[in-house]
Design a protein around this motif. Structure first.
Motif, PDB file in Angstrom:
ATOM      1  N   TYR A   1      -5.214  -5.088   6.463  1.00 49.23           N
ATOM      2  CA  TYR A   1      -6.040  -3.980   7.050  1.00 49.23           C
ATOM      3  C   TYR A   1      -6.399  -4.226   8.351  1.00 49.23           C
ATOM      4  CZ  TYR A   1      -5.850  -2.127   2.255  1.00 49.23           C
ATOM      5  OH  TYR A   1      -5.415  -1.754   1.151  1.00 49.23           O
ATOM      6  N   ALA A   2      -6.732  -5.402   8.972  1.00 47.81           N
ATOM      7  CA  ALA A   2      -6.957  -5.787  10.345  1.00 47.81           C
ATOM      8  C   ALA A   2      -6.141  -5.268  11.375  1.00 47.81           C
ATOM      9  CB  ALA A   2      -7.533  -6.992  10.187  1.00 47.81           C
ATOM     10  N   GLY A   3      -4.698  -5.882  10.833  1.00 51.03           N
ATOM     11  CA  GLY A   3      -3.528  -5.264  11.717  1.00 51.03           C
ATOM     12  C   GLY A   3      -3.321  -3.985  11.610  1.00 51.03           C
ATOM     13  N   ILE A   4      -3.629  -3.094  10.659  1.00 48.33           N
ATOM     14  CA  ILE A   4      -3.404  -1.561  10.957  1.00 48.33           C
ATOM     15  C   ILE A   4      -4.623  -1.030  11.551  1.00 48.33           C
ATOM     16  CG2 ILE A   4      -3.551   0.046   9.578  1.00 48.33           C
ATOM     17  CD1 ILE A   4      -2.030  -0.923   7.289  1.00 48.33           C
ATOM     18  N   LEU A   5      -5.731  -1.656  11.444  1.00 48.04           N
ATOM     19  CA  LEU A   5      -6.691  -0.998  12.339  1.00 48.04           C
ATOM     20  C   LEU A   5      -6.655  -1.289  13.723  1.00 48.04           C
ATOM     21  CD1 LEU A   5      -9.381   0.259  11.434  1.00 48.04           C
ATOM     22  CD2 LEU A   5     -10.663  -1.819  11.874  1.00 48.04           C
ATOM     23  N   ARG A   6      -5.939  -2.356  14.042  1.00 50.43           N
ATOM     24  CA  ARG A   6      -5.786  -2.930  15.658  1.00 50.43           C
ATOM     25  C   ARG A   6      -4.545  -2.043  16.014  1.00 50.43           C
ATOM     26  NH1 ARG A   6      -6.640  -8.089  13.757  1.00 50.43           N
ATOM     27  NH2 ARG A   6      -4.492  -8.539  13.569  1.00 50.43           N
ATOM     28  N   CYS A   7      -3.591  -1.985  15.197  1.00 51.90           N
ATOM     29  CA  CYS A   7      -2.586  -1.164  15.752  1.00 51.90           C
ATOM     30  C   CYS A   7      -2.619   0.290  16.141  1.00 51.90           C
ATOM     31  CB  CYS A   7      -1.322  -1.508  14.802  1.00 51.90           C
ATOM     32  SG  CYS A   7       0.440  -0.947  14.995  1.00 51.90           S
TER      33      CYS A   7
ATOM     34  N   ILE B   1      -1.576  -5.940   2.496  1.00 47.74           N
ATOM     35  CA  ILE B   1      -1.069  -4.732   2.039  1.00 47.74           C
ATOM     36  C   ILE B   1      -0.174  -4.789   1.215  1.00 47.74           C
ATOM     37  CG2 ILE B   1      -0.017  -2.507   2.695  1.00 47.74           C
ATOM     38  CD1 ILE B   1      -2.948  -2.649   3.845  1.00 47.74           C
ATOM     39  N   GLU B   2      -0.488  -4.230  -0.186  1.00 45.40           N
ATOM     40  CA  GLU B   2       0.681  -4.301  -1.579  1.00 45.40           C
ATOM     41  C   GLU B   2       1.526  -3.139  -1.549  1.00 45.40           C
ATOM     42  OE1 GLU B   2       1.211  -7.312  -2.874  1.00 45.40           O
ATOM     43  OE2 GLU B   2      -0.469  -8.307  -1.925  1.00 45.40           O
ATOM     44  N   GLY B   3       1.004  -1.898  -1.025  1.00 39.52           N
ATOM     45  CA  GLY B   3       1.806  -0.600  -1.559  1.00 39.52           C
ATOM     46  C   GLY B   3       2.933  -0.358  -0.389  1.00 39.52           C
ATOM     47  N   ARG B   4       3.098   1.127  -0.629  1.00 39.31           N
ATOM     48  CA  ARG B   4       4.215   1.383   0.517  1.00 39.31           C
ATOM     49  C   ARG B   4       3.309   2.615   1.242  1.00 39.31           C
ATOM     50  NH1 ARG B   4       9.535   0.868  -0.753  1.00 39.31           N
ATOM     51  NH2 ARG B   4      10.109   2.701   0.360  1.00 39.31           N
ATOM     52  N   VAL B   5       3.772   3.201   2.490  1.00 36.41           N
ATOM     53  CA  VAL B   5       3.239   3.981   3.386  1.00 36.41           C
ATOM     54  C   VAL B   5       3.871   5.309   2.695  1.00 36.41           C
ATOM     55  CG1 VAL B   5       2.793   4.632   5.445  1.00 36.41           C
ATOM     56  CG2 VAL B   5       2.842   2.212   5.197  1.00 36.41           C
ATOM     57  N   LYS B   6       2.995   6.132   2.441  1.00 40.75           N
ATOM     58  CA  LYS B   6       3.242   7.670   2.240  1.00 40.75           C
ATOM     59  C   LYS B   6       2.648   8.683   3.228  1.00 40.75           C
ATOM     60  CE  LYS B   6       5.526   6.280  -1.542  1.00 40.75           C
ATOM     61  NZ  LYS B   6       4.941   6.299  -2.713  1.00 40.75           N
ATOM     62  N   ILE B   7       3.246   9.667   3.286  1.00 41.01           N
ATOM     63  CA  ILE B   7       2.518  10.623   4.341  1.00 41.01           C
ATOM     64  C   ILE B   7       2.400  12.060   3.599  1.00 41.01           C
ATOM     65  CG2 ILE B   7       3.126  12.502   6.184  1.00 41.01           C
ATOM     66  CD1 ILE B   7       4.772  10.251   7.544  1.00 41.01           C
ATOM     67  N   ALA B   8       1.238  12.306   3.439  1.00 37.32           N
ATOM     68  CA  ALA B   8       0.592  13.535   2.642  1.00 37.32           C
ATOM     69  C   ALA B   8       1.138  14.728   3.196  1.00 37.32           C
ATOM     70  CB  ALA B   8      -0.942  13.396   2.378  1.00 37.32           C
ATOM     71  N   ALA B   9       2.382  15.208   3.154  1.00 43.35           N
ATOM     72  CA  ALA B   9       2.773  16.300   3.432  1.00 43.35           C
ATOM     73  C   ALA B   9       3.198  17.513   2.633  1.00 43.35           C
ATOM     74  CB  ALA B   9       4.168  16.026   4.547  1.00 43.35           C
TER      75      ALA B   9
ATOM     76  N   ARG C   1       4.693  -4.497   1.846  1.00 50.79           N
ATOM     77  CA  ARG C   1       4.395  -5.629   0.720  1.00 50.79           C
ATOM     78  C   ARG C   1       5.068  -7.009   1.027  1.00 50.79           C
ATOM     79  NH1 ARG C   1       6.206  -2.902  -4.861  1.00 50.79           N
ATOM     80  NH2 ARG C   1       7.868  -2.210  -3.122  1.00 50.79           N
ATOM     81  N   GLU C   2       6.259  -6.990   1.710  1.00 54.37           N
ATOM     82  CA  GLU C   2       6.703  -8.088   2.328  1.00 54.37           C
ATOM     83  C   GLU C   2       6.568  -8.792   3.608  1.00 54.37           C
ATOM     84  OE1 GLU C   2       8.243  -9.973  -0.233  1.00 54.37           O
ATOM     85  OE2 GLU C   2       7.928  -8.247  -1.454  1.00 54.37           O
ATOM     86  N   THR C   3       5.752  -7.876   4.328  1.00 55.36           N
ATOM     87  CA  THR C   3       5.654  -8.174   5.895  1.00 55.36           C
ATOM     88  C   THR C   3       4.286  -9.057   6.113  1.00 55.36           C
ATOM     89  OG1 THR C   3       4.332  -5.962   6.271  1.00 55.36           O
ATOM     90  CG2 THR C   3       6.886  -6.072   6.432  1.00 55.36           C
TER      91      THR C   3
ATOM     92  N   ILE D   1      -7.402   9.572  -3.986  1.00 55.49           N
ATOM     93  CA  ILE D   1      -8.509   8.606  -4.247  1.00 55.49           C
ATOM     94  C   ILE D   1      -8.414   8.588  -5.973  1.00 55.49           C
ATOM     95  CG2 ILE D   1     -11.094   7.884  -4.576  1.00 55.49           C
ATOM     96  CD1 ILE D   1     -11.059   9.387  -1.624  1.00 55.49           C
ATOM     97  N   GLU D   2      -8.255   9.485  -6.309  1.00 55.00           N
ATOM     98  CA  GLU D   2      -8.320   9.679  -7.983  1.00 55.00           C
ATOM     99  C   GLU D   2      -7.003   8.844  -8.602  1.00 55.00           C
ATOM    100  OE1 GLU D   2      -8.236  13.751  -9.079  1.00 55.00           O
ATOM    101  OE2 GLU D   2     -10.316  14.238  -8.533  1.00 55.00           O
ATOM    102  N   VAL D   3      -5.778   8.996  -7.828  1.00 51.50           N
ATOM    103  CA  VAL D   3      -4.764   8.443  -8.242  1.00 51.50           C
ATOM    104  C   VAL D   3      -4.821   6.811  -7.988  1.00 51.50           C
ATOM    105  CG1 VAL D   3      -2.283   7.916  -7.673  1.00 51.50           C
ATOM    106  CG2 VAL D   3      -3.202  10.289  -7.598  1.00 51.50           C
ATOM    107  N   GLY D   4      -5.716   6.370  -7.125  1.00 55.06           N
ATOM    108  CA  GLY D   4      -6.016   4.818  -7.076  1.00 55.06           C
ATOM    109  C   GLY D   4      -5.345   4.384  -5.628  1.00 55.06           C
ATOM    110  N   VAL D   5      -4.964   5.309  -4.883  1.00 49.40           N
ATOM    111  CA  VAL D   5      -4.378   4.590  -3.332  1.00 49.40           C
ATOM    112  C   VAL D   5      -5.258   3.527  -2.847  1.00 49.40           C
ATOM    113  CG1 VAL D   5      -3.196   6.675  -3.175  1.00 49.40           C
ATOM    114  CG2 VAL D   5      -5.394   6.295  -1.893  1.00 49.40           C
ATOM    115  N   ALA D   6      -4.588   2.434  -2.291  1.00 47.26           N
ATOM    116  CA  ALA D   6      -5.510   1.496  -1.657  1.00 47.26           C
ATOM    117  C   ALA D   6      -6.235   2.001  -0.378  1.00 47.26           C
ATOM    118  CB  ALA D   6      -4.663   0.168  -1.426  1.00 47.26           C
TER     119      ALA D   6
END
Length: 543
Positions: free
Chosen positions: A139-145, A160-168, A133-135, A197-202
């Protein structure tokens, strides 16, 4: 293209100095060298008349040849935009083996600089970067990276406003861990994808390049959720996503930079004090070059050919920083030192142009009509239409040959040219004093001697008080011991002398007593180098 060799005359140039520089550059270029004529001062009225007569532009003005930032900078640079990712930054650093890269906008405006150290610092703090959120990541940056493919979603410039999570975890557990607006890395687990998607992730980032189920894509489109499919596994994506941060978040904006015309001698202290590896060179806000501090140690020196002078005091400022490769002159030797043997053409004739013309013929190089006109003009000027005691038979013979090529009548053209140069209506007293001013070291004294040739010397002498004030100003500014102005009458072949400075009695010792108005009348005196400088040298020895 390699740097040119400059051919240049003395400061406060006269017609011989300008025309000989142009003509000698013509000769050298005809012989296959890359030579550019230059001048070390303003064009006087006589020289302007000559250049206009033959349709030739004045040579390039060079007021000094001290090395500048533009002489040591790299023009081919690796740059990066502020919206590029850290991953792109790392790729450029590795590919080009550089330690720092300037950050520029699309129009070339410099906005910062980013270094290997900045990149390393971000990697050290990697764990703290999962909250994007502070960086400023979009989405274009994530797509390129991640080298991803956008399956669905809206504006790629959205931050991007949220945190990155891994669905493990299990589906039920994931529903408790993730929050609306998060970015979730997930493999080919359709149920987990639908739950997110139901939870409302970005955004869902589908790892492993797995295909996206139609029901998942449909749900995402309805919910406005971004889906990006990437070829990397989940672990790699977790590591790479930290590199999606834009460069603007890590670059330094307080950049030590230089302008192209900054002197190398001036910027060295800044470079030593700051100790950076590279320094941007900026003009009108735009990046134009980069200075490598290691290249600054031995900058390439300008190569110079001197014409119509050979004394350091008369040369363009910074001559000690240049490499003198040739001298073509007709004056006394002035003790100029060179680092290695050079070509010198030195003859006791009335004009440097006489030497240059004969060098053309000696080397079987044809002289064009306009260049012949310049050379003829220079000979007429320096010999005052052959009235000066410096003129020789070689000058006269050379002038005759040049007049035939230029299709000119020497006497008529010469008088017209000298008249054009003798008009003083538009000249200030300072202009008159600076006309063809040359500096001489006479004994322990630095003496500036200027000379102006006119039809009516009395018209100049009416400005005697202002001229002496101008001489005083020049002496004080340049720290000359004495300033002398020679007002030479073309028609009566005589000179009037005005001076300011010390030592007291030098002028009287050299030329006898002056007139009551404080000037000296010197009948028959036309030549500075033959009839003025030698008596001054003798007088200094006696004093």
């Amino acid at each position: 293209m390699s740097k040119p060799i400059y051919v240049i005359g003395h400061r406060n140039p006269d017609t011989d100095s300008i025309c000989s520089a142009i003509a000698y550059a013509h000769l050298k270029n005809a012989l296959g060298e890359y030579v550019v004529p230059a001048r070390a001062g303003k064009i006087n009225p006589e020289t302007k008349y000559v250049l206009d007569s033959f349709g030739i532009q004045p040579p390039q003005l060079i007021l000094d040849i001290y090395p500048r930032a533009k002489d040591v900078m790299h023009e081919e640079m690796i740059t990066i935009h502020p919206w590029n990712t850290l991953r792109r930054l790392g790729q450029l650093i590795k590919q080009h083996n550089v330690k720092s890269i300037p950050v520029v906008e699309e129009d070339g405006s410099l906005v910062g600089i980013v270094t290997v150290g900045d990149l390393a610092e971000r990697y050290v703090n990697e764990l703290g970067m999962q909250d994007l959120r502070e960086t400023g990541v979009d989405y274009a940056g994530i797509l390129r990276c991640l080298n991803g493919t956008l399956i669905c979603g809206g504006d790629l410039g959205e931050r991007i406003e949220g945190r990155v999570k891994i669905a493990a975890s299990r589906t039920q557990t994931m529903a408790k861990v993730i929050r609306p607006g998060d970015i979730v890395l997930v493999g080919n687990r359709t149920n987990v994808q639908l739950t997110c998607i139901e939870v409302g992730v970005a955004c869902l980032i589908i790892t492993g390049d797995f295909s996206v189920a139609a029901e998942v894509e449909a749900a995402a489109r309805q919910a406005g959720t971004y889906i990006i499919r990437v070829p990397h596994d989940t672990y790699t994506c977790g590591r790479l996503i930290n590199q999606s941060i834009p460069v603007r978040r890590v670059m330094k904006t307080n950049v030590t930079s230089f302008a192209p015309d900054d002197l190398v001698s001036d910027i060295k202290s800044t470079i030593i004090r700051t100790g950076y590896r590279n320094y941007p060179v900026v003009q009108d806000g735009k990046l134009v070059g980069l200075i490598d501090r290691n290249r600054l140690i031995v900058p390439d020196r300008d190569q110079i050919i001197l014409v119509d002078h050979n004394e350091r005091s008369q040369a363009v400022d910074g001559i000690e920083e240049a490499k003198i490769v040739e001298i073509v002159d007709h004056h006394r030797l002035g003790g100029l030192e060179t680092s290695e043997p050079i070509f010198i053409r030195h003859e006791p004739v009335g004009s440097t142009a006489t030497i240059v013309a004969n060098m053309h013929w000696h080397r079987n190089v044809e002289i064009p009509q306009n260049i012949a006109g310049l050379l003829l003009s220079a000979i007429i000027s320096d010999t005052v239409l052959f009235k000066s005691p410096t003129s020789t038979q070689k000058d006269r013979d050379t002038a005759q040959k040049l007049a035939q090529i230029a299709d000119l009548a020497i006497q008529q053209y010469g008088m017209d040219m000298l008249k054009a140069g003798s008009v003083i209506d538009k000249l200030t007293p300072s202009d008159i004093v600076l006309t063809d001013l040359k500096e001489f070291q006479i004994g322990d004294y630095t003496v500036a001697i200027s000379q102006i040739s006119v039809m009516d010397p009395e018209a100049v002498l009416k400005l005697q008080d202002q001229l002496k004030a101008a001489l005083q100003a020049v002496c004080q500014k340049e720290q000359y011991s004495m300033g002398i102005l020679l007002v030479t009458g073309i028609m009566d072949e005589s000179t009037y002398l005005l001076y300011y400075g010390q030592p007291s009695g030098l002028i009287s010792a050299a030329f006898g007593e002056g007139r009551p108005d404080g000037t000296w009348y010197l009948p028959g005196v036309m030549s500075r180098k033959k009839q003025v400088v030698p008596p001054l040298i003798d007088a200094v020895r006696r004093l």
